[in-house]
Design a protein around this motif. Structure first.
Motif, PDB file in Angstrom:
ATOM      1  N   LEU A  58      43.929  24.082  36.527  1.00  0.00           N
ATOM      2  CA  LEU A  58      44.861  23.972  37.651  1.00  0.00           C
ATOM      3  C   LEU A  58      44.448  24.869  38.814  1.00  0.00           C
ATOM      4  CD1 LEU A  58      47.321  22.385  38.460  1.00  0.00           C
ATOM      5  CD2 LEU A  58      48.756  24.263  37.704  1.00  0.00           C
ATOM      6  N   ILE A  59      43.818  26.002  38.538  1.00  0.00           N
ATOM      7  CA  ILE A  59      43.320  26.861  39.620  1.00  0.00           C
ATOM      8  C   ILE A  59      42.323  26.091  40.486  1.00  0.00           C
ATOM      9  CG2 ILE A  59      41.795  28.831  40.098  1.00  0.00           C
ATOM     10  CD1 ILE A  59      43.237  30.314  37.824  1.00  0.00           C
ATOM     11  N   TRP A  60      41.395  25.388  39.835  1.00  0.00           N
ATOM     12  CA  TRP A  60      40.395  24.655  40.610  1.00  0.00           C
ATOM     13  C   TRP A  60      40.974  23.388  41.229  1.00  0.00           C
ATOM     14  CZ3 TRP A  60      36.460  26.892  42.540  1.00  0.00           C
ATOM     15  CH2 TRP A  60      35.922  28.023  41.909  1.00  0.00           C
ATOM     16  N   ALA A  61      41.970  22.789  40.600  1.00  0.00           N
ATOM     17  CA  ALA A  61      42.659  21.662  41.231  1.00  0.00           C
ATOM     18  C   ALA A  61      43.341  22.118  42.517  1.00  0.00           C
ATOM     19  CB  ALA A  61      43.674  21.058  40.264  1.00  0.00           C
ATOM     20  N   ASP A  62      43.905  23.328  42.502  1.00  0.00           N
ATOM     21  CA  ASP A  62      44.556  23.856  43.701  1.00  0.00           C
ATOM     22  C   ASP A  62      43.534  24.181  44.776  1.00  0.00           C
ATOM     23  OD1 ASP A  62      46.878  24.922  45.172  1.00  0.00           O
ATOM     24  OD2 ASP A  62      45.887  26.859  44.867  1.00  0.00           O
ATOM     25  N   VAL A  63      42.352  24.661  44.381  1.00  0.00           N
ATOM     26  CA  VAL A  63      41.287  24.890  45.368  1.00  0.00           C
ATOM     27  C   VAL A  63      40.959  23.589  46.087  1.00  0.00           C
ATOM     28  CG1 VAL A  63      38.848  25.469  45.654  1.00  0.00           C
ATOM     29  CG2 VAL A  63      40.288  26.880  44.179  1.00  0.00           C
ATOM     30  N   ALA A  64      40.845  22.509  45.310  1.00  0.00           N
ATOM     31  CA  ALA A  64      40.581  21.207  45.924  1.00  0.00           C
ATOM     32  C   ALA A  64      41.729  20.791  46.837  1.00  0.00           C
ATOM     33  CB  ALA A  64      40.368  20.154  44.830  1.00  0.00           C
ATOM     34  N   ALA A  65      42.960  21.058  46.415  1.00  0.00           N
ATOM     35  CA  ALA A  65      44.131  20.644  47.195  1.00  0.00           C
ATOM     36  C   ALA A  65      44.190  21.335  48.550  1.00  0.00           C
ATOM     37  CB  ALA A  65      45.410  20.931  46.404  1.00  0.00           C
ATOM     38  N   ARG A  66      43.735  22.588  48.620  1.00  0.00           N
ATOM     39  CA  ARG A  66      43.850  23.303  49.899  1.00  0.00           C
ATOM     40  C   ARG A  66      42.549  23.336  50.707  1.00  0.00           C
ATOM     41  NH1 ARG A  66      42.260  28.740  48.481  1.00  0.00           N
ATOM     42  NH2 ARG A  66      42.498  29.129  46.245  1.00  0.00           N
ATOM     43  N   THR A  67      41.497  22.707  50.221  1.00  0.00           N
ATOM     44  CA  THR A  67      40.244  22.703  50.980  1.00  0.00           C
ATOM     45  C   THR A  67      39.793  21.301  51.403  1.00  0.00           C
ATOM     46  OG1 THR A  67      38.969  22.671  48.903  1.00  0.00           O
ATOM     47  CG2 THR A  67      39.386  24.822  49.920  1.00  0.00           C
ATOM     48  N   LEU A  68      40.216  20.254  50.692  1.00  0.00           N
ATOM     49  CA  LEU A  68      39.709  18.917  50.985  1.00  0.00           C
ATOM     50  C   LEU A  68      40.108  18.435  52.375  1.00  0.00           C
ATOM     51  CD1 LEU A  68      40.154  17.051  47.558  1.00  0.00           C
ATOM     52  CD2 LEU A  68      38.028  17.800  48.638  1.00  0.00           C
ATOM     53  N   ILE A  69      41.341  18.732  52.793  1.00  0.00           N
ATOM     54  CA  ILE A  69      41.786  18.317  54.127  1.00  0.00           C
ATOM     55  C   ILE A  69      42.257  19.544  54.918  1.00  0.00           C
ATOM     56  CG2 ILE A  69      42.374  15.961  53.453  1.00  0.00           C
ATOM     57  CD1 ILE A  69      45.299  16.844  53.324  1.00  0.00           C
TER      58      ILE A  69
END
Length: 343
Positions: free
Chosen positions: A303-314
């Protein structure tokens, strides 16, 4: 031959610490891992009233790391670990490896309670209004699913899954109806609960979910022998002296409490509880004394890395983390099914 539990746990602990440091530095304003670690260490030394060298970083970097990103990363770890443990427990007591708090309607019930509290009740029960309503919604959804899944006095695992999906749809439909009927300005802000997000993370928000996650872990690990017995079926569990009905009630209650506490701070996040146990079983077997801690660490990292994706992709906008976990978790689950079918 299964990998040594101590070796797996040690490796996951190292991976978790590295993930926390790297994830805290990633974002629209990138901060090097070394600087991130020094900022965190300086604050920890300050908290312990231990002297340290003069700061060599700016006030904005300090604010980004300590007040904005680190609480968010830690909250992701707490929520991920909790959902993974709940997924393990639900799969054991239902003897169905497709069970998780999202598919069994627990997350949807908690979401409905949180939305109702936000739109219509405010703080009528003080600061715990949101968590209390989320817990009540999760508990109501669990009770409905269990009632529907009973067949001839026994819990049917296939009916349980179908009932969970049906109740989940109904609960989410009710939450969307409340959003539609409520104040549209408030409705826009609570859309977060239906999609999931960690943007509200602050230090004072971490205490309650961390304590509930720890208590839930203690209870579930303490019931590891009963969970092992339930995986073999009701008749075998009864022959081993396990009170199946009481054990199920206890696990469903703990799962509802833990899930509702996580939903209250992060919204509805799916697939973590479903996917993580499947990836951990080949490493440490299905014995719950081994599976629960390994799944908790793995869920936190995921979930830590899923959140990284959530706040960096857009970036600089946040993508709802529930969207990321559904895309990644669904893809991983399909890959996992193909691998197991080949075996």
């Amino acid at each position: 031959m299964r990998t040594s539990l101590a070796l797996v746990v040690a490796g996951l602990c190292v991976a978790l610490v590295v993930s926390i440091v790297l994830a805290t530095g990633l974002g629209p304003t990138s901060i090097a891992p070394g600087l991130t670690a020094r900022i965190v260490l300086a604050h920890l030394l300050d908290a312990m009233h231990v002297g340290h060298a003069a700061h060599t970083w700016s006030a904005s970097q300090d604010t980004i790391v300590w007040l904005i990103r680190l609480p968010r990363v830690l909250l992701a770890g707490i929520v991920g670990a909790s959902l993974a443990m709940v997924g393990v427990a639900l799969q054991a007591v239902t003897a169905n490896r497709l069970a998780d708090p999202h598919l069994l309607g627990v997350s949807a019930g908690a979401t409905l309670g949180a939305v109702a509290a936000t739109l219509f009740l405010g703080a009528v029960f003080g600061p715990f209004t949101l968590s209390l309503l989320a817990f009540m919604g999760a508990l109501a959804a669990t009770a409905i699913v269990i009632t529907l899944a009973h067949r001839h006095g026994r819990l049917d695992s296939d009916r349980l899954l179908l009932s969970g999906v049906a109740v989940s749809f109904v609960m989410l439909a009710a939450a969307n109806l409340l959003l539609y009927l409520g104040d549209q300005r408030a409705a826009a802000s609570v859309l977060f609960w239906t999609l999931g997000g960690l943007g509200l993370a602050r230090w004072n928000l971490l205490v309650v979910p961390a304590v509930i996650a720890l208590l839930g872990a203690i209870v579930l690990i303490g019931r590891r022998r009963e969970l092992n017995a339930l995986m073999t079926g009701d008749l075998a569990a009864v022959s081993l002296g396990v009170s199946v009905a009481r054990m199920r009630r206890e696990v469903f209650l703990v799962s509802s409490l833990v899930t509702s506490a996580m939903v209250a701070v992060s919204g509805s996040i799916g697939f973590i509880g479903l996917v993580t146990p499947h990836f951990c079983r080949p490493l440490v077997s299905s014995e719950h004394g081994r599976l629960l801690p390994v799944s908790a660490l793995s869920g936190a990292i995921l979930l830590i890395w899923a959140d990284v994706a959530a706040r960096t992709l857009i970036a600089p906008e946040d993508l709802p983390i529930g969207v990321v976990t559904a895309l990644v978790g669904g893809t991983l689950f399909v890959v996992l099914m193909r691998v197991e079918r080949r075996r």
